[in-house]
Design an enzyme around this catalytic site. Sequence first.
Site, PDB file in Angstrom:
ATOM      1  N   CYS A   1      36.748  44.410  47.064  1.00 48.00           N
ATOM      2  CA  CYS A   1      35.798  43.382  46.701  1.00 48.00           C
ATOM      3  C   CYS A   1      35.065  42.562  47.967  1.00 48.00           C
ATOM      4  O   CYS A   1      34.118  42.272  47.745  1.00 48.00           O
ATOM      5  CB  CYS A   1      36.666  42.099  46.259  1.00 48.00           C
ATOM      6  SG  CYS A   1      38.394  42.097  46.479  1.00 48.00           S
TER       7      CYS A   1
ATOM      8  N   ARG B   1      47.197  50.591  51.463  1.00 49.39           N
ATOM      9  CA  ARG B   1      48.117  49.504  51.653  1.00 49.39           C
ATOM     10  C   ARG B   1      49.350  50.221  52.139  1.00 49.39           C
ATOM     11  O   ARG B   1      50.023  51.495  51.733  1.00 49.39           O
ATOM     12  CB  ARG B   1      48.617  48.755  50.496  1.00 49.39           C
ATOM     13  CG  ARG B   1      47.582  48.494  49.556  1.00 49.39           C
ATOM     14  CD  ARG B   1      47.248  47.017  49.808  1.00 49.39           C
ATOM     15  NE  ARG B   1      45.847  46.696  48.793  1.00 49.39           N
ATOM     16  CZ  ARG B   1      46.174  46.049  47.510  1.00 49.39           C
ATOM     17  NH1 ARG B   1      47.152  45.894  47.154  1.00 49.39           N
ATOM     18  NH2 ARG B   1      44.920  45.986  46.945  1.00 49.39           N
TER      19      ARG B   1
ATOM     20  N   GLN C   1      41.070  52.397  42.787  1.00 55.40           N
ATOM     21  CA  GLN C   1      40.895  51.405  41.678  1.00 55.40           C
ATOM     22  C   GLN C   1      39.590  51.938  40.850  1.00 55.40           C
ATOM     23  O   GLN C   1      38.572  51.818  41.510  1.00 55.40           O
ATOM     24  CB  GLN C   1      40.955  50.132  42.241  1.00 55.40           C
ATOM     25  CG  GLN C   1      42.211  49.676  43.020  1.00 55.40           C
ATOM     26  CD  GLN C   1      42.182  48.170  43.499  1.00 55.40           C
ATOM     27  OE1 GLN C   1      41.305  47.983  44.363  1.00 55.40           O
ATOM     28  NE2 GLN C   1      43.147  47.336  43.273  1.00 55.40           N
TER      29      GLN C   1
ATOM     30  N   ASP D   1      37.617  49.459  40.101  1.00 56.53           N
ATOM     31  CA  ASP D   1      37.362  48.342  40.548  1.00 56.53           C
ATOM     32  C   ASP D   1      35.614  48.122  39.983  1.00 56.53           C
ATOM     33  O   ASP D   1      35.019  48.670  39.880  1.00 56.53           O
ATOM     34  CB  ASP D   1      37.532  48.238  41.912  1.00 56.53           C
ATOM     35  CG  ASP D   1      38.112  47.113  42.263  1.00 56.53           C
ATOM     36  OD1 ASP D   1      38.035  46.179  41.548  1.00 56.53           O
ATOM     37  OD2 ASP D   1      38.405  46.745  43.444  1.00 56.53           O
TER      38      ASP D   1
ATOM     39  N   HIS E   1      33.282  44.294  39.967  1.00 59.02           N
ATOM     40  CA  HIS E   1      32.931  42.714  40.414  1.00 59.02           C
ATOM     41  C   HIS E   1      31.762  42.442  39.416  1.00 59.02           C
ATOM     42  O   HIS E   1      30.639  42.607  39.941  1.00 59.02           O
ATOM     43  CB  HIS E   1      33.286  42.441  41.667  1.00 59.02           C
ATOM     44  CG  HIS E   1      34.306  42.912  42.420  1.00 59.02           C
ATOM     45  ND1 HIS E   1      34.555  44.202  43.293  1.00 59.02           N
ATOM     46  CD2 HIS E   1      35.388  42.194  42.569  1.00 59.02           C
ATOM     47  CE1 HIS E   1      35.887  44.155  43.434  1.00 59.02           C
ATOM     48  NE2 HIS E   1      36.357  43.033  43.259  1.00 59.02           N
TER      49      HIS E   1
ATOM     50  N   LYS F   1      44.693  35.153  36.890  1.00 59.42           N
ATOM     51  CA  LYS F   1      44.510  36.583  36.276  1.00 59.42           C
ATOM     52  C   LYS F   1      44.987  36.688  35.144  1.00 59.42           C
ATOM     53  O   LYS F   1      45.896  35.988  34.599  1.00 59.42           O
ATOM     54  CB  LYS F   1      44.617  37.486  37.399  1.00 59.42           C
ATOM     55  CG  LYS F   1      46.243  37.513  37.840  1.00 59.42           C
ATOM     56  CD  LYS F   1      46.471  38.639  38.864  1.00 59.42           C
ATOM     57  CE  LYS F   1      47.895  38.818  39.110  1.00 59.42           C
ATOM     58  NZ  LYS F   1      48.269  40.072  39.816  1.00 59.42           N
TER      59      LYS F   1
ATOM     60  N   HIS G   1      36.934  39.631  38.883  1.00 53.68           N
ATOM     61  CA  HIS G   1      37.536  41.192  39.528  1.00 53.68           C
ATOM     62  C   HIS G   1      38.035  41.672  38.134  1.00 53.68           C
ATOM     63  O   HIS G   1      38.723  41.117  37.414  1.00 53.68           O
ATOM     64  CB  HIS G   1      38.546  41.058  40.490  1.00 53.68           C
ATOM     65  CG  HIS G   1      38.244  40.169  41.618  1.00 53.68           C
ATOM     66  ND1 HIS G   1      38.141  40.782  42.901  1.00 53.68           N
ATOM     67  CD2 HIS G   1      37.895  38.905  41.644  1.00 53.68           C
ATOM     68  CE1 HIS G   1      37.948  39.506  43.806  1.00 53.68           C
ATOM     69  NE2 HIS G   1      37.785  38.295  43.093  1.00 53.68           N
TER      70      HIS G   1
END
Length: 654
Positions: A345, A374, A392, A394, A396, A480, A526
């Site tokens: 992000c 991570r 991910q 992902d 946005h 979320k 997100h």
Amino acid sequence: MSNKIKITLPDGSVKEFDKGVTGHDIAMSISEGLARNVLSTKVNGQVWDSTRPINEDAHIQLLTWNDPEGQNTFWHSSAHLLAEALEDMYPGIKFGIGPPIANGFYYDVDFGDKELQGEELEKIEQKMLELARQKNEYKRSEISKKEATEYYQKKGDEYKLELIEGLNDGEITFYQQGNFTDLCRGPHIPHTGYIKAVKLLNIAGAYWRGDEKRKQLTRIYGITFPKQKELKEYLELLEEAKKRDHRKLGKEMELFAFSEKVGLGLPLWLPKGTMLRDRLENFLKKAQVKAGYQPVITPHIGNKELYITSGHYEKYGKDSFRPIAAPSDDDSKSDEEYLLKPMNCPHHCEIYKTKPRSYKDLPLRLAEFGTVYRYEQSGELHGLTRVRSFTQDDAHIFCRPDQVKEEFIKVIDLVLFVFNSLGFEDFVTQVSLRDPDNREKYIGGDEVWDKAEKSIIEAAEEKGLKTVIELGEAAFYGPKLDFMVKDALGRSWQLGTIQVDYNLPERFKLEYVGADNSKHRPVMIHRAPFGSMERFVAVLIEHCAGNFPLWLSPEQVAVLPISEKYADYANKVYSELEANDITGFIDHRDEKIGRKIRDAEINKIPYMLIVGEQEAAEEKVSIRKHGEGDVGNMSLEDFKSFFNQKVTDSIENK
């Protein structure tokens, strides 16, 4: 003053009771059968012992084995029963923590110089059942910090003393059952007699408080049930789960691997696994383009300052891989530091800022299959479900405040499309909100949080989703909606997620020019329908036991020549299939056809095309379907039409 209090039940009815009434008393007023099954009581949103007195007006829910909180109470109490049995059998041992988990419980134990052996678990189970039959009450007592400290100093248990240090005087409770006393906030079942079936599942190592520099304790996992029949059913489910374990099937089907030389938790996608993953990615990319998303690509690393701005460094710095210093030479700044990116992000925020934006440009939907990193502790790594490197799906969405609800609903529709296409039809949505008692862990003010939480709740209601609300489960930057999907074995997995964020646009000073010609802040959504490719593939493997939908299977056909004499015809068959985008292989091994069929079945190949003398002469193929057997003979043209229709059906029938 009145000695009466008003109790509101889940159906909205209100009853009056004397002060000091317990959940058990309330259950008895309804029916004796209900009272026998109540394990704990939810009082104004907090779970209490069913024997704990209620002294003021309250909304209550009586919790039984059919409620998740009831099962948690049962398994928490079982952890205490395990500790009692261990202390009886191994005097002088020390205890860490013993919480309930998704299925059962564990207790971390310091056995000193002794190493617990697996064969000892059965004796511990018998001791637990012996103690359970004594029907000892779980007695709660409030105790001062001084008394608690003195108790564990005398006992010589440094782990409990360390836990007490972090507690405030006036909030410490002990629980006692039989001869065992433990530091615990509860709640617990009324007495040990509720526990009828016990199974200790395995032993593992666990560092005290998750710190690899601290002592490694022995973690004992177990599960208990109120009926022996339920334990039997659960163990049968475990056996089926072992057969479906994605680590086992991933190796057998040659989908992915791990290498210690590459590093723990860093998956290597093998050719077949890559093909599977590519098909999933292309499936979602196609859906995203239709939904108005624009693809972007960002680097695997970012300047430390980027993550300080976003707040990720403050919240996840200790879980990130250590900063990478820029090479030291005359042309570089000595203070430059980079991190492997923990999230995509912040990068997407910087893409938004590459040019001025107008209200007419919004919503702007940026999508990336971005790999993030991570540092998970080695003891927490587990196949593809817990890794250190994951991709991910992902995206946005940057939108105006008046577009948030509409965009959120569109994302819900996309997630539902993905789940339906892949056979995940049983799920609930979890609305994850702030912990009202711990607001300092979140960034941003109450006003933006209230707006974001309201948008999510309204969107879920409008779509008619089955939801549960969980306080304290929000991301640090916003609330979320998590999709909790049940697989074929009834296990729940958190997959897709959607989050509303008013905070990152503020931190990055994102702007757009509104219709009033003034500058405004966009809102950021997100979203990740898969969650991560690694976790999604792991769950998919276990859900379908490796029998992927035909359109997704990396190897859709196996061409099996009966002998070497028919190799040329087998090659011709496969060439035509390949030209029709049907993937698979030819088994040219010098093996009998029965062995080739068995191996194709084990490898879960959807269709086997057997070619021999008759097939070569008639230019046909003999077809077998995985798990079903013979389908019949067809010409190659007919099989291609048959196959393409089956691919269409495997998508449209979901």
